[in-house]
Write a protein that holds these residues in place. Structure first.
Motif, PDB file in Angstrom:
ATOM      1  N   ALA A  66      14.017  -1.915  14.865  1.00 53.93           N
ATOM      2  CA  ALA A  66      15.298  -1.694  14.188  1.00 53.93           C
ATOM      3  C   ALA A  66      16.193  -2.928  14.246  1.00 53.93           C
ATOM      4  O   ALA A  66      17.030  -3.138  13.356  1.00 53.93           O
ATOM      5  N   ALA A  67      16.017  -3.744  15.279  1.00 52.85           N
ATOM      6  CA  ALA A  67      16.874  -4.917  15.440  1.00 52.85           C
ATOM      7  C   ALA A  67      16.531  -6.048  14.480  1.00 52.85           C
ATOM      8  O   ALA A  67      17.309  -7.000  14.344  1.00 52.85           O
ATOM      9  N   ALA A  68      15.390  -5.975  13.819  1.00 53.20           N
ATOM     10  CA  ALA A  68      14.946  -7.063  12.949  1.00 53.20           C
ATOM     11  C   ALA A  68      15.364  -6.817  11.508  1.00 53.20           C
ATOM     12  O   ALA A  68      15.460  -5.680  11.049  1.00 53.20           O
ATOM     13  N   GLY A  69      15.604  -7.918  10.790  1.00 55.38           N
ATOM     14  CA  GLY A  69      15.864  -7.851   9.361  1.00 55.38           C
ATOM     15  C   GLY A  69      14.734  -8.508   8.606  1.00 55.38           C
ATOM     16  O   GLY A  69      14.138  -9.475   9.095  1.00 55.38           O
ATOM     17  N   PHE A  70      14.423  -8.016   7.419  1.00 53.89           N
ATOM     18  CA  PHE A  70      13.312  -8.546   6.636  1.00 53.89           C
ATOM     19  C   PHE A  70      13.765  -8.781   5.199  1.00 53.89           C
ATOM     20  O   PHE A  70      14.576  -8.018   4.664  1.00 53.89           O
ATOM     21  N   ALA A  71      13.204  -9.838   4.582  1.00 53.80           N
ATOM     22  CA  ALA A  71      13.563 -10.162   3.210  1.00 53.80           C
ATOM     23  C   ALA A  71      12.382 -10.805   2.503  1.00 53.80           C
ATOM     24  O   ALA A  71      11.528 -11.438   3.146  1.00 53.80           O
ATOM     25  N   VAL A  72      12.344 -10.655   1.206  1.00 54.70           N
ATOM     26  CA  VAL A  72      11.346 -11.335   0.383  1.00 54.70           C
ATOM     27  C   VAL A  72      11.850 -12.749   0.114  1.00 54.70           C
ATOM     28  O   VAL A  72      12.956 -12.935  -0.422  1.00 54.70           O
TER      29      VAL A  72
END
Length: 253
Positions: A66-72
């Motif tokens: 949950a603490a991580a962010g992800f993006a293309v």
């Protein structure tokens, strides 16, 4: 391949000698195996993963911490400010980047002076034993298979190539080390089965074969795989890990 990625990541991350509170960027994060190891064990201030595949990014968001962010995003055009990370890392992805020099240069840009740029890739020469056996069997039954063997396709997956790539990007204190993990299979079919799933170079090659050619390959591989008396198979997989530090001052030209 993903099942072995986290095992390599578990050795790779401590080797970087991280400090609590680092800001991390995982470039080519895939489904988030390396990102999860960082989030679980490093007490990061922030951790983000980027990948060009929307499907991988969606899977990472669903299953990742949950603490991580992800993006293309593209490895050669990272959507972050200069010097905004303490570490930019990549797990099992560098050899798939179309512009490897550009990707490493972007990672250098992304980290602060003194920050770490690091990656690991499989050793396709002979360190990935089950893949080496697969391609040996494939070439024995179809000499044309040599053209798609990862040993030929991915020359960057070698210590000298990695050291050269990191040094050319202006990184200091460049170090390359092997990381080896066990790859065990309950029987031959457990090893063979994933080659039929179509994901990755070797399964992709299998998908091009007609049923008779596929069966010839399966039999050729079974003949050369070293099985124990109970049918189980114990092999190893080696990755090469590279790290470097962004100098505190730009390199003189």
């Amino acid at each position: 391949m993903g099942r072995w990625s986290r095992a390599v990541a578990a050795s790779f991350v401590p080797w970087l000698r991280p400090a609590d509170g680092w800001r991390w960027l995982d470039v080519g994060c895939g489904t988030g195996a390396l990102t999860a190891v960082i989030a679980d064990g490093c007490r990061p201030r922030t951790v983000a993963g980027v990948d060009t595949s929307p499907g991988f990014v969606a899977a990472a968001r669903d299953a990742g911490p949950a603490a991580a962010g992800f993006a293309v995003a593209d490895a050669s055009a990272l959507p972050i400010a200069d010097g905004s990370c303490d570490a930019a890392v990549s797990g099992l992805a560098l050899n798939f980047f179309p512009d490897q020099r550009g990707a490493v240069a972007e990672a250098v840009r992304a980290v602060r002076p003194g920050g770490t740029v690091a990656a690991y890739v499989w050793d396709y020469t002979d360190g990935m034993q089950f893949l080496r056996l697969f391609w040996d069997a494939a070439v024995a039954t179809d000499p044309a298979a040599g053209a798609v063997d990862e040993r030929r396709r991915f020359p960057a997956c070698h210590p000298d190539a990695l050291r050269t790539l990191w040094s050319a990007a202006g990184l200091a204190e460049v170090v390359v080390v092997p990381i080896e993990v066990p790859t065990s299979f309950g029987d031959f079919e457990a090893l063979w089965g994933p080659f039929g799933l179509g994901q990755g170079p070797a399964p992709g090659y299998v998908a091009t074969l007609d049923p008779s050619a596929r069966e010839r390959l399966r039999r050729a591989l079974r003949r050369i795989v070293p099985a124990r008396p109970d049918g189980s198979i114990a092999l190893t997989a080696r990755a090469w890990a590279v790290r470097g530090r962004r100098p505190d001052r730009p390199r003189a030209v």
